[in-house]
Design a protein around this motif. Structure first.
Motif, PDB file in Angstrom:
ATOM      1  N   GLU A 128       0.843  -1.195   0.000  1.00 60.97           N
ATOM      2  CA  GLU A 128       0.000   0.000   0.000  1.00 60.97           C
ATOM      3  C   GLU A 128       0.877   1.243   0.000  1.00 60.97           C
ATOM      4  O   GLU A 128       1.920   1.289   0.659  1.00 60.97           O
ATOM      5  CB  GLU A 128      -0.926  -0.006   1.216  1.00 60.97           C
ATOM      6  CG  GLU A 128      -1.902  -1.168   1.202  1.00 60.97           C
ATOM      7  CD  GLU A 128      -2.848  -1.140   2.400  1.00 60.97           C
ATOM      8  OE1 GLU A 128      -2.747  -0.195   3.207  1.00 60.97           O
ATOM      9  OE2 GLU A 128      -3.678  -2.058   2.523  1.00 60.97           O
TER      10      GLU A 128
ATOM     11  N   GLY B 230      -0.924   5.072  -4.376  1.00 59.92           N
ATOM     12  CA  GLY B 230      -1.834   4.040  -4.857  1.00 59.92           C
ATOM     13  C   GLY B 230      -1.483   3.510  -6.225  1.00 59.92           C
ATOM     14  O   GLY B 230      -0.320   3.378  -6.593  1.00 59.92           O
TER      15      GLY B 230
ATOM     16  N   ASP C 209      -3.920   1.399  -3.087  1.00 62.26           N
ATOM     17  CA  ASP C 209      -4.269   2.499  -2.201  1.00 62.26           C
ATOM     18  C   ASP C 209      -4.273   2.023  -0.752  1.00 62.26           C
ATOM     19  O   ASP C 209      -4.474   0.836  -0.473  1.00 62.26           O
ATOM     20  CB  ASP C 209      -5.655   3.049  -2.557  1.00 62.26           C
ATOM     21  CG  ASP C 209      -5.684   3.653  -3.947  1.00 62.26           C
ATOM     22  OD1 ASP C 209      -4.716   4.343  -4.298  1.00 62.26           O
ATOM     23  OD2 ASP C 209      -6.680   3.417  -4.678  1.00 62.26           O
ATOM     24  N   PRO C 210      -4.079   2.933   0.193  1.00 61.43           N
ATOM     25  CA  PRO C 210      -4.169   2.566   1.613  1.00 61.43           C
ATOM     26  C   PRO C 210      -5.538   1.964   1.941  1.00 61.43           C
ATOM     27  O   PRO C 210      -6.572   2.469   1.508  1.00 61.43           O
ATOM     28  CB  PRO C 210      -3.963   3.903   2.332  1.00 61.43           C
ATOM     29  CG  PRO C 210      -3.165   4.726   1.377  1.00 61.43           C
ATOM     30  CD  PRO C 210      -3.651   4.339   0.006  1.00 61.43           C
TER      31      PRO C 210
ATOM     32  N   PHE D 275      -6.509  -1.027   0.976  1.00 62.14           N
ATOM     33  CA  PHE D 275      -6.920  -2.035  -0.010  1.00 62.14           C
ATOM     34  C   PHE D 275      -6.843  -3.442   0.577  1.00 62.14           C
ATOM     35  O   PHE D 275      -7.754  -4.252   0.405  1.00 62.14           O
ATOM     36  CB  PHE D 275      -6.044  -1.925  -1.256  1.00 62.14           C
ATOM     37  CG  PHE D 275      -6.307  -2.995  -2.277  1.00 62.14           C
ATOM     38  CD1 PHE D 275      -7.338  -2.861  -3.196  1.00 62.14           C
ATOM     39  CD2 PHE D 275      -5.524  -4.152  -2.327  1.00 62.14           C
ATOM     40  CE1 PHE D 275      -7.583  -3.858  -4.131  1.00 62.14           C
ATOM     41  CE2 PHE D 275      -5.762  -5.141  -3.256  1.00 62.14           C
ATOM     42  CZ  PHE D 275      -6.799  -4.992  -4.168  1.00 62.14           C
ATOM     43  N   SER D 276      -5.748  -3.742   1.277  1.00 56.41           N
ATOM     44  CA  SER D 276      -5.558  -5.093   1.812  1.00 56.41           C
ATOM     45  C   SER D 276      -6.637  -5.452   2.817  1.00 56.41           C
ATOM     46  O   SER D 276      -7.226  -6.541   2.768  1.00 56.41           O
ATOM     47  CB  SER D 276      -4.174  -5.212   2.461  1.00 56.41           C
ATOM     48  OG  SER D 276      -3.156  -4.950   1.528  1.00 56.41           O
TER      49      SER D 276
END
Length: 236
Positions: free
Chosen positions: A116, A120, A140-141, A143-144
């Motif tokens: 991340e 992104g 992007d932050p 996402f995981s």
């Protein structure tokens, strides 16, 4: 009447009869028929119950032995993959090993590392990143965590084993770069330390039954721990 030679063989080695379960059952059944229907032989009933219990014990014994062999094979598999992962001296070789030797050892069809970044997906066109091959995905932050949750509000586990559901198919295709060929996956949540965004290691398989929620995750959790420490070394 029994043939003389057969009778002599039985008398010479009577223990062979005791070791033959089918023969003993036939003798007990013949004895019960000889006693008549108005006599109950408790010894025969006890023998049947003991035989049933013995069969259950044998089945349990076989299951335990099979599970022990599978666990040993899985442990050796993870150890080999870790040694292969630790061998490359640079980050490019590290990523190349993931998609090559490590993927083959773990018997998965695709390995993807999701990192991340505040930039992104805009960084995917970076020439420096493109030279690292198709193992790395910049996202992007958050996402995981969103992919691991798959629409559920429960906190994601450190290791998630599951078939690929329809609600995450679009994100799955983005991760693995395919068009629906991944049917099950193992997702390893990664923590790179304070001040760094989290990541995720995705192991995808075409076999829909290779990764199931009922499987143990201890070995993969250990693999994730070693992977995190290796990544911290490169990130530093």
């Amino acid at each position: 009447m029994i043939e003389p030679d057969l009778r002599d063989r039985i008398l010479a080695e009577p223990e062979n009869l005791l070791d033959d379960r089918d023969l003993m059952n036939a003798l007990v059944a013949a004895n019960e028929r000889a006693m008549g229907s108005n006599v109950i032989d408790l010894r025969g009933i006890a023998m049947q119950r003991l035989e049933t219990r013995l069969e259950r014990l044998e089945d349990t014994h076989r299951s335990v032995i099979s599970a022990a062999y599978e666990n040993l094979a899985g442990t050796n598999q993870i150890h080999r993959a870790i040694l292969q992962m630790l061998d490359p001296p640079d980050f490019a070789g590290f990523l190349a090993g993931l998609s090559g030797e490590v993927a083959a050892t773990l018997r998965v069809d695709r390995v993807r590392l999701v990192l991340e970044s505040a930039g992104g997906g805009d960084q995917t066109g970076d020439p420096a990143l493109s030279r690292l091959g198709n193992v790395l995905l910049i996202a992007d932050p958050g996402f995981s965590a969103g992919y691991l949750a798959a629409g559920r509000k429960t906190a994601p586990r450190s290791v998630t084993l599951r078939p690929v559901a329809a609600q995450v198919q679009a994100a799955c295709d983005r991760i693995y770069g395919g068009h629906g060929f991944i049917r099950s996956e193992a997702l390893l949540q990664l923590d790179f330390g304070p001040g760094r965004l989290p990541g995720m290691l995705a192991l995808g398989a075409e076999d829909p039954h290779q990764f199931r929620p009922t499987q143990g995750t201890d070995l993969l959790a250990f693999f994730a721990g070693v992977f995190e420490r290796s990544m911290r070394r490169f990130l530093s």
